[in-house]
Scaffold this active site. Structure first.
Site, PDB file in Angstrom:
ATOM      1  N   PHE A 158       0.807  -1.233   0.000  1.00  0.00           N
ATOM      2  CA  PHE A 158       0.000   0.000   0.000  1.00  0.00           C
ATOM      3  C   PHE A 158       0.829   1.266   0.000  1.00  0.00           C
ATOM      4  O   PHE A 158       0.377   2.314  -0.444  1.00  0.00           O
ATOM      5  CB  PHE A 158      -0.949   0.022   1.222  1.00  0.00           C
ATOM      6  CG  PHE A 158      -0.276   0.424   2.514  1.00  0.00           C
ATOM      7  CD1 PHE A 158      -0.086   1.761   2.833  1.00  0.00           C
ATOM      8  CD2 PHE A 158       0.185  -0.532   3.413  1.00  0.00           C
ATOM      9  CE1 PHE A 158       0.547   2.138   4.015  1.00  0.00           C
ATOM     10  CE2 PHE A 158       0.805  -0.165   4.596  1.00  0.00           C
ATOM     11  CZ  PHE A 158       0.991   1.165   4.893  1.00  0.00           C
ATOM     12  N   LYS A 182      -0.875  -6.595  -9.560  1.00  0.00           N
ATOM     13  CA  LYS A 182      -1.884  -6.702  -8.500  1.00  0.00           C
ATOM     14  C   LYS A 182      -1.544  -5.619  -7.475  1.00  0.00           C
ATOM     15  O   LYS A 182      -0.670  -5.788  -6.639  1.00  0.00           O
ATOM     16  CB  LYS A 182      -1.814  -8.097  -7.860  1.00  0.00           C
ATOM     17  CG  LYS A 182      -3.114  -8.626  -7.300  1.00  0.00           C
ATOM     18  CD  LYS A 182      -3.732  -7.777  -6.203  1.00  0.00           C
ATOM     19  CE  LYS A 182      -3.087  -7.983  -4.855  1.00  0.00           C
ATOM     20  NZ  LYS A 182      -3.633  -7.059  -3.816  1.00  0.00           N
ATOM     21  N   SER A 235       5.032  -7.204   3.183  1.00  0.00           N
ATOM     22  CA  SER A 235       5.532  -7.653   4.487  1.00  0.00           C
ATOM     23  C   SER A 235       6.310  -8.961   4.345  1.00  0.00           C
ATOM     24  O   SER A 235       6.111  -9.722   3.394  1.00  0.00           O
ATOM     25  CB  SER A 235       4.342  -7.865   5.425  1.00  0.00           C
ATOM     26  OG  SER A 235       3.504  -8.872   4.889  1.00  0.00           O
ATOM     27  N   CYS A 290       9.698   1.104   3.984  1.00  0.00           N
ATOM     28  CA  CYS A 290      10.600   0.014   4.354  1.00  0.00           C
ATOM     29  C   CYS A 290      12.010   0.510   4.595  1.00  0.00           C
ATOM     30  O   CYS A 290      12.853  -0.243   5.045  1.00  0.00           O
ATOM     31  CB  CYS A 290      10.591  -1.048   3.270  1.00  0.00           C
ATOM     32  SG  CYS A 290      11.220  -0.395   1.723  1.00  0.00           S
ATOM     33  N   GLU A 385       8.882  -5.042  13.366  1.00  0.00           N
ATOM     34  CA  GLU A 385       8.550  -3.953  12.440  1.00  0.00           C
ATOM     35  C   GLU A 385       7.192  -3.385  12.834  1.00  0.00           C
ATOM     36  O   GLU A 385       6.164  -4.066  12.718  1.00  0.00           O
ATOM     37  CB  GLU A 385       8.496  -4.451  10.986  1.00  0.00           C
ATOM     38  CG  GLU A 385       8.182  -3.302  10.036  1.00  0.00           C
ATOM     39  CD  GLU A 385       8.011  -3.716   8.573  1.00  0.00           C
ATOM     40  OE1 GLU A 385       7.397  -4.761   8.308  1.00  0.00           O
ATOM     41  OE2 GLU A 385       8.486  -2.967   7.707  1.00  0.00           O
TER      42      GLU A 385
HETATM   43  P1  NAD Z   1       1.246  -6.782   2.784  1.00  0.00           P
HETATM   44  O1  NAD Z   1       2.266  -7.860   2.806  1.00  0.00           O
HETATM   45  O2  NAD Z   1       0.110  -6.849   3.723  1.00  0.00           O
HETATM   46  O3  NAD Z   1       0.592  -6.681   1.304  1.00  0.00           O
HETATM   47  C1  NAD Z   1       1.402  -6.650   0.142  1.00  0.00           C
HETATM   48  C2  NAD Z   1       0.596  -7.211  -1.032  1.00  0.00           C
HETATM   49  O4  NAD Z   1       0.289  -8.590  -0.787  1.00  0.00           O
HETATM   50  C3  NAD Z   1      -0.746  -6.514  -1.245  1.00  0.00           C
HETATM   51  O5  NAD Z   1      -0.974  -6.391  -2.628  1.00  0.00           O
HETATM   52  C4  NAD Z   1      -1.756  -7.456  -0.599  1.00  0.00           C
HETATM   53  O6  NAD Z   1      -3.030  -7.370  -1.174  1.00  0.00           O
HETATM   54  C5  NAD Z   1      -1.125  -8.818  -0.853  1.00  0.00           C
HETATM   55  N1  NAD Z   1      -1.444  -9.823   0.182  1.00  0.00           N
HETATM   56  C6  NAD Z   1      -1.799  -9.602   1.474  1.00  0.00           C
HETATM   57  N2  NAD Z   1      -1.958 -10.786   2.126  1.00  0.00           N
HETATM   58  C7  NAD Z   1      -1.677 -11.764   1.234  1.00  0.00           C
HETATM   59  C8  NAD Z   1      -1.637 -13.193   1.310  1.00  0.00           C
HETATM   60  N3  NAD Z   1      -1.926 -13.843   2.436  1.00  0.00           N
HETATM   61  N4  NAD Z   1      -1.299 -13.880   0.206  1.00  0.00           N
HETATM   62  C9  NAD Z   1      -1.002 -13.242  -0.942  1.00  0.00           C
HETATM   63  N5  NAD Z   1      -1.015 -11.891  -1.071  1.00  0.00           N
HETATM   64  C10 NAD Z   1      -1.347 -11.156  -0.003  1.00  0.00           C
HETATM   65  O7  NAD Z   1       2.055  -5.396   2.935  1.00  0.00           O
HETATM   66  P2  NAD Z   1       1.468  -3.926   3.113  1.00  0.00           P
HETATM   67  O8  NAD Z   1       0.874  -3.787   4.465  1.00  0.00           O
HETATM   68  O9  NAD Z   1       0.655  -3.545   1.932  1.00  0.00           O
HETATM   69  O10 NAD Z   1       2.817  -3.068   3.023  1.00  0.00           O
HETATM   70  C11 NAD Z   1       3.658  -2.817   4.119  1.00  0.00           C
HETATM   71  C12 NAD Z   1       4.787  -3.811   4.176  1.00  0.00           C
HETATM   72  O11 NAD Z   1       5.533  -3.779   2.942  1.00  0.00           O
HETATM   73  C13 NAD Z   1       5.807  -3.484   5.250  1.00  0.00           C
HETATM   74  O12 NAD Z   1       6.203  -4.675   5.876  1.00  0.00           O
HETATM   75  C14 NAD Z   1       6.963  -2.860   4.483  1.00  0.00           C
HETATM   76  O13 NAD Z   1       8.219  -2.966   5.124  1.00  0.00           O
HETATM   77  C15 NAD Z   1       6.922  -3.647   3.225  1.00  0.00           C
HETATM   78  N6  NAD Z   1       7.587  -2.955   2.121  1.00  0.00           N
HETATM   79  C16 NAD Z   1       8.788  -3.441   1.727  1.00  0.00           C
HETATM   80  C17 NAD Z   1       9.482  -2.794   0.727  1.00  0.00           C
HETATM   81  C18 NAD Z   1      10.825  -3.304   0.294  1.00  0.00           C
HETATM   82  O14 NAD Z   1      11.346  -2.794  -0.688  1.00  0.00           O
HETATM   83  N7  NAD Z   1      11.423  -4.258   0.975  1.00  0.00           N
HETATM   84  C19 NAD Z   1       8.934  -1.672   0.099  1.00  0.00           C
HETATM   85  C20 NAD Z   1       7.677  -1.213   0.521  1.00  0.00           C
HETATM   86  C21 NAD Z   1       7.010  -1.868   1.543  1.00  0.00           C
END
Ligand code: NAD
Length: 494
Positions: A158, A182, A235, A290, A385
């Site tokens: 997000f 997605k 995540s 992140c 985190e």
């Molecule tokens: P999230 O993992 O909840 O969601 C990421 C994506 O996965 C979304 O599109 C979501 O719809 C999908 N998703 C959620 N649950 C799922 C499941 N069980 N199976 C398959 N897909 C699923 O992450 P978020 O809350 O949207 O974003 C924040 C997280 O992203 C933080 O942990 C942050 O550190 C990380 N992040 C990492 C980087 C990086 O470069 N390492 C960059 C930006 C954000």
């Protein structure tokens, strides 16, 4: 009044699924997208059924055949047009990003600029990614040919609704793939602007697909035999799931996960760099990035630096200089984490729980910058985190102790050191377990062509998601060995 096509009569944005060049209502139901600033409805999106996903992927595979055969210079022309349209639409996209994910306008602009930088890198491929050819024995030559994979997918979080997708869209398309995206179901609307810009740029239909939804959509994409590679950013918990599912099917997966970034502050640091650098790192994007500073490893007497960090963070105006939190549940989680840290012995130097919503934004999700001192290594505030504007200060007697704490953390995205000593900075760069290291830089995001990517629990898979190292992920490097005449003398291959 001329109403743009993506805006419906109530003034909100409709972002359905973009399938084979058309916006298609998903058969799995419609949802509203709300602004974290004030809770107002910004628009609607809908999730596709399994047959709709299959139809989208089949259309993508069909469109990719011609695109993959086109010379990279031809594909680059479309991407060049895409860049011009993004520049024209820059302010509108930044405003939408800001309102759907809670960033300030300046933060939204910065993210889009980083996305444009990746696009510019992708445009350089037409002149720089030349492959190579060598006569390897008499009359026999060998050459590299970079080939697209076919249909590739990317799943995004997000917190950067345009920048994170733009890390991969230009590169994957320039290399001749069809791209399936997605977006996060918490920030689904910016996809509309990006898809419309690609269409206007002349990208043939089917090559860019947007599919909304939750894990059901993600799993259908991963499992589909037409999808050859999966990029993921989100995540660590979900990164691991996506990585395991994709690799079990023999697919290539690069899954970037969460982070717990450390900043090491040494007493000889320049206060003009450490004060703003550390404060902006943990407060920027309201801590929802992140690369945000999360743990400050304060070595020796650095109180004057900490006073400046507290002063700067406490002066930020919510709503304009400091953004909102993505959901009200996350605000509650952050508040309870602060309370737990306090109970575990931390001193609250700056208390974001007391912040009030800006006028007119009472329906939004607000918490102010928070600084916790005397946090114990190993405690929740030092290891988990939290993904919010909370800086946990852990006091350390020397650099060795600070590095030992940094090295014991499970993540590995970023680590920075603030110091005036070159040798000490170099020691941190060598010993920190982070894929991206900063010296007197609070948010050490590498600029292109230096690639973006962490290590340990912050990244599953090989390579990085941008820059030179991303090219091999989104393509196959074929080796072609050629002989036209029978050689009089034999060699090991003849
Ligand atoms: P999230 O993992 O909840 O969601 C990421 C994506 O996965 C979304 O599109 C979501 O719809 C999908 N998703 C959620 N649950 C799922 C499941 N069980 N199976 C398959 N897909 C699923 O992450 P978020 O809350 O949207 O974003 C924040 C997280 O992203 C933080 O942990 C942050 O550190 C990380 N992040 C990492 C980087 C990086 O470069 N390492 C960059 C930006 C954000």
């Amino acid at each position: 009044v001329i109403i743009p096509p993506e805006v419906n009569m109530s003034g909100t944005i409709v972002c359905d699924n973009f399938i084979n060049g058309s916006w298609v209502k998903g058969e799995r139901g419609q949802q509203e997208a709300h602004s974290p600033y004030d809770g107002r409805v910004l628009g609607t999106f809908s999730s596709p059924s399994s047959p709709q996903i299959s139809a989208a992927l089949e259309a993508a595979a069909k469109a990719q055949v011609d695109w993959g055969r086109a010379p990279v210079k031809e594909r680059s022309r479309v991407l060049y047009n895409f860049r011009q349209i993004l520049l024209r639409e820059f302010e509108a996209i930044a405003a939408l990003k800001s309102s759907e994910c809670g960033k300030t306008l300046d933060e939204a602009r910065a993210g889009l600029n980083k996305g444009l930088e990746v696009l510019e890198f992708a445009l350089s491929l037409q002149n720089l990614d030349l492959g190579g050819r060598l006569e390897v024995s008499r009359g026999v030559s060998c050459e590299f040919r970079r080939e697209p994979l076919g249909v590739v997918a990317n799943i995004t979080p997000f917190n950067f609704p345009a920048m994170v997708p733009m890390w991969t869209i230009p590169i994957a398309l320039a290399l001749g793939n069809a791209y399936v995206w997605k977006p996060s179901d918490k920030t689904p609307l910016t996809a509309r602007k990006i898809a419309d810009a690609l269409t206007e740029a002349g990208l043939p239909k089917g090559l860019f697909t947007v599919l909304h939804g939750d894990e059901k959509t993600v799993n259908s994409i991963i499992d589909h035999p037409l999808v050859k590679a999966i990029g993921f950013v989100g995540s660590t918990k979900v990164a691991k799931l996506v990585y395991q599912r994709g690799t079990q099917l023999g697919k290539r997966v690069l899954a970037l996960g969460g982070a717990k970034n450390h900043i090491i502050l040494l007493p000889d640091a320049n206060q003009d760099l450490s004060g703003p650098g550390i404060s902006d790192s943990f407060t920027g994007c309201a801590g929802q990035r992140c690369m945000a500073a999360s743990v400050l490893l304060a070595v020796g007497d650095v109180q004057a630096h900490i006073d400046r960090i507290v002063q700067r963070a406490s002066s930020l105006k919510l709503g304009t200089e400091f953004g909102a939190i993505i959901t009200s549940d996350q605000v509650e989680f952050l508040k309870s984490a602060i309370t737990r840290a306090e109970k575990a012995g931390a001193r609250v130097l700056l208390d974001g729980r007391k912040a009030t919503a800006p006028a007119g934004m009472e329906g939004g999700n607000w918490i102010g910058p928070t600084i916790l001192d005397q946090v114990q290594p190993g405690s929740e505030a030092a290891t988990v985190e939290l993904f919010g504007p909370i800086l946990s200060i852990v006091r350390c007697k020397d650099l060795s102790e600070a590095l030992a704490i940094e090295r014991s953390n499970e993540y590995g995205n970023a680590c920075s050191v603030f110091t005036s000593s070159g040798p000490l900075a170099d020691r941190v760069a060598r010993e920190a377990t982070a894929g991206m290291v900063g010296v007197n830089v609070g948010v050490p995001v590498p600029r292109e062509p230096f690639s973006f990517g962490g290590m340990n629990a912050s990244k599953f898979g090989h390579g990085d998601i941008t820059g030179q190292h991303s090219l091999d992920f989104w393509s196959n490097m074929k080796k072609v060995t050629v002989k036209w005449e029978k050689q009089s003398e034999s060699n090991w291959m003849s």
